[in-house]
Design a protein around this motif. Structure first.
Motif, mmCIF file in Angstrom:
data_model
loop_
_atom_site.group_PDB
_atom_site.id
_atom_site.type_symbol
_atom_site.label_atom_id
_atom_site.label_comp_id
_atom_site.label_asym_id
_atom_site.label_seq_id
_atom_site.Cartn_x
_atom_site.Cartn_y
_atom_site.Cartn_z
ATOM 1 N N ILE A 179 0.838 -1.201 0.000
ATOM 2 C CA ILE A 179 0.000 0.000 0.000
ATOM 3 C C ILE A 179 0.870 1.248 0.000
ATOM 4 O O ILE A 179 0.663 2.177 -0.787
ATOM 5 N N ARG A 180 1.848 1.279 0.885
ATOM 6 C CA ARG A 180 2.718 2.456 0.970
ATOM 7 C C ARG A 180 3.452 2.689 -0.348
ATOM 8 O O ARG A 180 3.610 3.827 -0.804
ATOM 9 N N SER A 181 3.901 1.599 -0.960
ATOM 10 C CA SER A 181 4.610 1.712 -2.233
ATOM 11 C C SER A 181 3.689 2.242 -3.328
ATOM 12 O O SER A 181 4.098 3.105 -4.133
ATOM 13 N N LYS A 182 2.463 1.755 -3.388
ATOM 14 C CA LYS A 182 1.503 2.204 -4.393
ATOM 15 C C LYS A 182 1.230 3.700 -4.249
ATOM 16 O O LYS A 182 1.182 4.438 -5.238
ATOM 17 N N VAL A 183 1.022 4.129 -3.013
ATOM 18 C CA VAL A 183 0.734 5.552 -2.775
ATOM 19 C C VAL A 183 1.931 6.402 -3.200
ATOM 20 O O VAL A 183 1.782 7.440 -3.858
ATOM 21 N N LYS A 184 3.120 5.954 -2.834
ATOM 22 C CA LYS A 184 4.334 6.702 -3.155
ATOM 23 C C LYS A 184 4.517 6.831 -4.668
ATOM 24 O O LYS A 184 5.005 7.850 -5.164
ATOM 25 N N GLN A 185 4.079 5.800 -5.404
ATOM 26 C CA GLN A 185 4.199 5.810 -6.860
ATOM 27 C C GLN A 185 3.024 6.506 -7.547
ATOM 28 O O GLN A 185 3.005 6.630 -8.779
ATOM 29 N N GLY A 186 2.054 6.949 -6.765
ATOM 30 C CA GLY A 186 0.894 7.611 -7.341
ATOM 31 C C GLY A 186 -0.114 6.656 -7.955
ATOM 32 O O GLY A 186 -0.936 7.059 -8.789
ATOM 33 N N CYS A 187 -0.062 5.385 -7.544
ATOM 34 C CA CYS A 187 -0.981 4.374 -8.079
ATOM 35 C C CYS A 187 -2.243 4.268 -7.222
ATOM 36 O O CYS A 187 -2.253 4.647 -6.056
ATOM 37 N N SER A 188 -3.285 3.708 -7.796
ATOM 38 C CA SER A 188 -4.543 3.532 -7.084
ATOM 39 C C SER A 188 -4.416 2.455 -6.009
ATOM 40 O O SER A 188 -3.736 1.441 -6.206
ATOM 41 N N ILE A 189 -5.083 2.682 -4.877
ATOM 42 C CA ILE A 189 -5.167 1.657 -3.827
ATOM 43 C C ILE A 189 -6.623 1.259 -3.594
ATOM 44 O O ILE A 189 -6.946 0.629 -2.594
ATOM 45 N N LYS A 190 -7.488 1.625 -4.544
ATOM 46 C CA LYS A 190 -8.888 1.231 -4.449
ATOM 47 C C LYS A 190 -8.988 -0.294 -4.460
ATOM 48 O O LYS A 190 -8.289 -0.963 -5.234
ATOM 49 N N TYR A 191 -9.838 -0.844 -3.605
ATOM 50 C CA TYR A 191 -10.043 -2.284 -3.413
ATOM 51 C C TYR A 191 -8.911 -2.955 -2.652
ATOM 52 O O TYR A 191 -8.993 -4.146 -2.352
ATOM 53 N N LEU A 192 -7.853 -2.217 -2.338
ATOM 54 C CA LEU A 192 -6.784 -2.755 -1.496
ATOM 55 C C LEU A 192 -7.009 -2.375 -0.032
ATOM 56 O O LEU A 192 -6.633 -3.124 0.874
ATOM 57 N N VAL A 193 -7.605 -1.216 0.165
ATOM 58 C CA VAL A 193 -7.968 -0.742 1.502
ATOM 59 C C VAL A 193 -9.427 -0.295 1.462
ATOM 60 O O VAL A 193 -9.969 -0.019 0.382
ATOM 61 N N PRO A 194 -10.091 -0.203 2.609
ATOM 62 C CA PRO A 194 -11.452 0.342 2.623
ATOM 63 C C PRO A 194 -11.465 1.752 2.037
ATOM 64 O O PRO A 194 -10.490 2.508 2.167
ATOM 65 N N ASP A 195 -12.568 2.129 1.419
ATOM 66 C CA ASP A 195 -12.657 3.434 0.765
ATOM 67 C C ASP A 195 -12.349 4.580 1.726
ATOM 68 O O ASP A 195 -11.678 5.551 1.354
ATOM 69 N N LEU A 196 -12.859 4.493 2.959
ATOM 70 C CA LEU A 196 -12.626 5.571 3.921
ATOM 71 C C LEU A 196 -11.150 5.693 4.291
ATOM 72 O O LEU A 196 -10.652 6.789 4.552
ATOM 73 N N VAL A 197 -10.454 4.570 4.303
ATOM 74 C CA VAL A 197 -9.019 4.593 4.588
ATOM 75 C C VAL A 197 -8.263 5.232 3.424
ATOM 76 O O VAL A 197 -7.366 6.062 3.620
ATOM 77 N N ALA A 198 -8.637 4.880 2.197
ATOM 78 C CA ALA A 198 -8.006 5.487 1.019
ATOM 79 C C ALA A 198 -8.228 6.992 1.009
ATOM 80 O O ALA A 198 -7.313 7.770 0.690
#
Length: 211
Positions: A179-198
């Motif tokens: 998750i941290r890597s995806k965020v750092k790269q500007g990638c989507s984390i939808k469906y990886l974490v709850p929507d409210l967490v994203a």
């Protein structure tokens, strides 16, 4: 600007019970951040073992040799709170953060059992963590205080010198590191974490490259 409302429910300084004996799952971790893999494991274990609830215990300082890229306890707690808000059988307990210092499971379970001797505790472990149990602080005493629940994982050795209740859970290859890597790269984390967490991660600017 939109805001993320932090639910004020399901948060307890300690686990509260009535007089009847309860079966309680404990899920510890840094939760940096909490993700859907955590939630699936907690739900499946609770369902298969007939647990009354699963308590999420964010740690303050994990007793690991490797140091994780951990953000503030406040943000981690807020994300757990958001992540479990829609499940009435999930609760958040901040006792390890409130206690400060290194978070040892033995100290946490000892305190919980002193407060609530009527509860039976089931500590949930990823299959890959089971082999590390011999290295845990006061593991011999801890093994007499809780029932360890091992979540089967591909490649993990289903063997231990301590009693383990093994549970089958769908394999979901999600990790907080991912998750941290995806965020750092500007990638989507939808469906990886709850929507409210994203939404919270985006609003607070968490895990982005520092400039």
């Amino acid at each position: 600007m939109s805001t993320v409302e932090i639910p004020r429910v399901k948060v307890t300084p300690e686990v509260m019970f009535g007089s009847q004996r309860k079966r309680v799952g404990l899920m510890g971790g840094t939760f940096n951040p909490i993700h859907n893999g955590h939630l699936v494991v907690a739900e499946q274990v609770a369902s298969q073992l007939g647990l009354d609830k699963v308590v999420f215990l964010p740690d303050n300082l994990p007793p690991h040799v490797d140091h994780k890229e951990t953000i503030s306890a406040k943000d981690r707690v807020n994300m757990v709170r958001l992540g479990i808000a829609d499940n009435e059988n999930f609760e958040l307990n901040t006792m390890e953060i409130d206690r400060g210092g290194v978070s040892y499971t033995y100290d946490t379970v000892k305190e919980l059992k002193q407060r609530h001797p009527e509860a039976d505790y089931y500590f949930i472990l990823g299959g890959d963590m089971v082999e590390y149990l011999p290295k845990w602080n006061k593991i011999e005493q801890l093994a007499k205080m809780v029932k360890f629940v091992g979540v089967k994982r591909t490649g993990a050795k289903m063997q231990s010198q301590y009693p383990i209740l093994w549970v089958d859970v769908p394999t979901i290859d999600i990790s907080s590191t991912l998750i941290r890597s995806k965020v750092k790269q500007g990638c989507s984390i939808k469906y990886l974490v709850p929507d409210l967490v994203a939404e919270y991660i985006k609003k607070e600017g968490l895990y982005r490259e520092r400039t």
